[in-house]
Design a protein around this motif. Sequence first.
Motif, mmCIF file in Angstrom:
data_model
loop_
_atom_site.group_PDB
_atom_site.id
_atom_site.type_symbol
_atom_site.label_atom_id
_atom_site.label_comp_id
_atom_site.label_asym_id
_atom_site.label_seq_id
_atom_site.Cartn_x
_atom_site.Cartn_y
_atom_site.Cartn_z
ATOM 1 N N GLN A 19 -1.982 -1.940 -12.553
ATOM 2 C CA GLN A 19 -0.664 -2.501 -12.272
ATOM 3 C C GLN A 19 0.474 -1.707 -12.913
ATOM 4 O O GLN A 19 0.268 -1.008 -13.911
ATOM 5 C CB GLN A 19 -0.625 -3.955 -12.781
ATOM 6 C CG GLN A 19 -1.685 -4.840 -12.161
ATOM 7 C CD GLN A 19 -1.697 -6.245 -12.703
ATOM 8 O OE1 GLN A 19 -2.356 -7.115 -12.155
ATOM 9 N NE2 GLN A 19 -0.985 -6.488 -13.789
ATOM 10 N N GLY A 54 0.786 -1.224 0.000
ATOM 11 C CA GLY A 54 0.000 0.000 0.000
ATOM 12 C C GLY A 54 0.818 1.274 0.000
ATOM 13 O O GLY A 54 0.293 2.350 -0.297
ATOM 14 N N THR A 99 -8.732 2.784 -0.144
ATOM 15 C CA THR A 99 -9.959 3.276 -0.778
ATOM 16 C C THR A 99 -11.112 2.324 -0.502
ATOM 17 O O THR A 99 -12.232 2.753 -0.177
ATOM 18 C CB THR A 99 -9.765 3.424 -2.300
ATOM 19 O OG1 THR A 99 -8.670 4.309 -2.546
ATOM 20 C CG2 THR A 99 -11.020 3.985 -2.949
ATOM 21 N N THR A 135 -10.066 -1.055 -6.604
ATOM 22 C CA THR A 135 -9.275 0.157 -6.329
ATOM 23 C C THR A 135 -7.994 -0.249 -5.604
ATOM 24 O O THR A 135 -7.090 -0.771 -6.203
ATOM 25 C CB THR A 135 -10.096 1.181 -5.511
ATOM 26 O OG1 THR A 135 -10.518 0.582 -4.269
ATOM 27 C CG2 THR A 135 -11.319 1.658 -6.288
ATOM 28 N N ASP A 136 -7.943 0.043 -4.327
ATOM 29 C CA ASP A 136 -6.816 -0.361 -3.493
ATOM 30 C C ASP A 136 -7.315 -0.541 -2.068
ATOM 31 O O ASP A 136 -8.489 -0.295 -1.778
ATOM 32 C CB ASP A 136 -5.672 0.666 -3.551
ATOM 33 C CG ASP A 136 -6.139 2.066 -3.172
ATOM 34 O OD1 ASP A 136 -6.523 2.269 -2.007
ATOM 35 O OD2 ASP A 136 -6.137 2.956 -4.049
ATOM 36 N N ASP A 160 -2.828 -3.528 -6.047
ATOM 37 C CA ASP A 160 -3.705 -2.533 -6.660
ATOM 38 C C ASP A 160 -4.334 -3.073 -7.939
ATOM 39 O O ASP A 160 -3.788 -3.946 -8.613
ATOM 40 C CB ASP A 160 -2.928 -1.250 -6.985
ATOM 41 C CG ASP A 160 -2.485 -0.520 -5.723
ATOM 42 O OD1 ASP A 160 -3.001 -0.854 -4.637
ATOM 43 O OD2 ASP A 160 -1.631 0.377 -5.824
ATOM 44 N N ASP A 194 2.112 -6.665 -5.439
ATOM 45 C CA ASP A 194 1.222 -5.630 -5.976
ATOM 46 C C ASP A 194 -0.226 -6.024 -5.694
ATOM 47 O O ASP A 194 -0.682 -7.073 -6.133
ATOM 48 C CB ASP A 194 1.448 -5.472 -7.483
ATOM 49 C CG ASP A 194 0.445 -4.510 -8.106
ATOM 50 O OD1 ASP A 194 0.084 -3.532 -7.421
ATOM 51 O OD2 ASP A 194 0.023 -4.736 -9.253
ATOM 52 N N ASN A 226 -4.413 -4.391 -15.792
ATOM 53 C CA ASN A 226 -5.125 -4.410 -14.519
ATOM 54 C C ASN A 226 -5.282 -5.852 -14.062
ATOM 55 O O ASN A 226 -4.870 -6.788 -14.750
ATOM 56 C CB ASN A 226 -6.475 -3.690 -14.625
ATOM 57 C CG ASN A 226 -7.416 -4.348 -15.625
ATOM 58 O OD1 ASN A 226 -7.668 -5.544 -15.569
ATOM 59 N ND2 ASN A 226 -7.940 -3.559 -16.558
ATOM 60 N N THR A 227 -5.862 -6.024 -12.904
ATOM 61 C CA THR A 227 -5.939 -7.359 -12.304
ATOM 62 C C THR A 227 -6.590 -8.383 -13.220
ATOM 63 O O THR A 227 -6.151 -9.542 -13.300
ATOM 64 C CB THR A 227 -6.721 -7.290 -10.979
ATOM 65 O OG1 THR A 227 -6.073 -6.344 -10.107
ATOM 66 C CG2 THR A 227 -6.755 -8.650 -10.294
#
Length: 520
Positions: A155, A72, A411, A407-408, A152, A150, A160-161
Motif C-alpha cells: 500500500q 490498476g 499479475t 500481488t495485483d 494492491d 487501492d 500491506n493488506t
Amino acid sequence: MKNSDNQGFFSHLGSDFPASLVVFLVAVPLCLGIALASGAPLFSGIIAGIVGGIVVSLISKSQLGVSGPAAGLAVIVLTAIGDMGSFENFLAAVVIAGIFQVLLGVFKTGVFAYYLPSSVIKGMLSGIGVIIILKQIPHAFGYDADPEGDLDFFQPDGHNTFSELFYALENITPGALVISTIGLAILILWERPFMKKFSFTKIVNGPLLAVATGIGLNVIFEGNEFFSLHGEHVVNIPVNESLGDFFGQFTTPNFAVLANYKTYTVALTIAIVASIETLLSVEATDKMDPERRITPTNRELIAQGVGNSVSGLIGGLPVTQVIVRSSANIQSGGKTRASAFFHGIMLLVCVMAIPHVLNLIPLASLAAVLLVVGYKLVKPSIFKAMYKTGHSQFYSFIVTIIAIVFTDLLTGIGLGLAVAMVFILWNNFKTPYHFDPNEIKEGEPIRIELSEDVSFLNKAGFIKTFGLLPNNSHVIIDATRTKDIHWDVLEVIEDFKINAKSKDINLELVGFDAHLSILE
C-alpha cells in the motif's frame, strides 16, 4: 421476452435508478482515493468518474458495466506524471491513449476477452471480493490511512493488506465502528426473505438507507469528543464557492509534449493496460449478468477510447470498466446501461451543487456497503461449485484468487491463466465441430454437431457461431459422439440456453445428459 439491448434507454428506470444511486455512493470515495494514490489532483478522479458514467455508457453496449478511474492504473499514472514533468503534460498522453484504444477496437483486438478461461474470471471475481473485504475492514473500524480504491497488496501508506488490519485494531474510531455496524445490520436485514414481503423495501434501497443513516449519525456525533468523526473519516470532495471555481478545476492538456516520444510510450502503456483491465471486467460482468448478455468487446474498446480522450481533454484520469462498481450495480438490481449513465449524471450534479452534503458521508457507511458487495463475490457456495468442476478448474481458480490478493489484479490474472493453460495443454485440446452458416435453410432445423473432444480453445468459436444464429429458428446441438466437453464450452452453451429465449430460438440439446449435469 425482448432483448433489453433493443428496448428504450429508460425501459428499466424503476430498477436502474436505485442501482445508480448505490453505484454513485460507492464511486465518490473510489474516484477520490484513486486520484490520491495516483498523485493527481483529487478532482481529476471525479472528472474520470463523470466521463466514465456519461460518455462511455452512451457509446458502450455493456448493459451492466460501469466505467471510471481504475486502481490498476494508479502506479502507472503516478510514475508517468513524474516522468512527464507535470499533470498537464500527462493529460496529453491520456488523449493519445484514447486514440490508441479506438484503433484497438477498430482492428478487432477485443476478441482477446473470449480466450480467458471461466475459472480465471471467477477467480478474479472472488479475489476482488476477498480484497474488498480486507481493504474495507480498516475503514469500517475508522482507520483510513490507506486511500479508497487501492487494491494492491503493498500500500501507499507503507503497510500491506494484512498488516493494515492490525493497525486498524489499534486505531479504532468508536463513531465509525458504530456507523459501520449499524449499516451492516441494515444491509443484512434488507437481504432477509421476510423483508421482501414489505412493499417499502422495494422503494427504499438498503445501501441508500445505510448511507443515509450514517450521515444522520455523523451529524448527531458532531461535538461529541468520543464519537465524532474527523476529516479523514468522511468523503472529502473539494468545495467550491461558485460555479466559476467549480469549472476552474478542469484542466487542459499541454499538447506541446506531442513532439516528445515519451508521450507516446506512456500513451501506449495506458492504452494496453486499460484495455486489458476493461476486457477482464467485461468478461466478469457478463458472467454475473442474470440474462447472460454478451458485450461486443470491440465496441467497448472504442467506447473506452473515446472516454479516455474526453477525460484527458478536460483534466481527468484514464478510465476503464471497473469490476467493483459493476458488481455493485448488478447486486443493486441494475438492468441496463442507464444505471451507469445516471451515476455519472449524479456525480456531475452533486459535486457541482451539494459537495457539502457529500462530505457528510462517513467512509464507514460505504465500507458496510462494500463489505456486502465483497461477500457476494466470494460466497462459500462459489468455492463448492468450482470444486465440483474438477481439479484443473479448481486449481486455476484458487491460484488466481491467491495471486490477486498477494500481488495485483493483472499479475494475479496472468498467474491464473498460466495454470489454466498448463492443464489445457496437458489434456490435449483439438476440438472441431461442424457448422456451416451457408447451409442454413429456412424452415429446417440448424444442426451443430460436436466432435469427440471439445476444448476451451473452441469457446470463442461457439460464441461467434451462436451470434450468427437467426431469431425464430430451431437449433439442434448434437453431442451424441462427444466424449469430453470443456467446462467453459458447457457454460457458453448454458448461457446460450438462457439468451436463446429472448431471440425466440427453439434450442434442442441432444446427447448432453452426461455433460450439462455438472452445471446444475
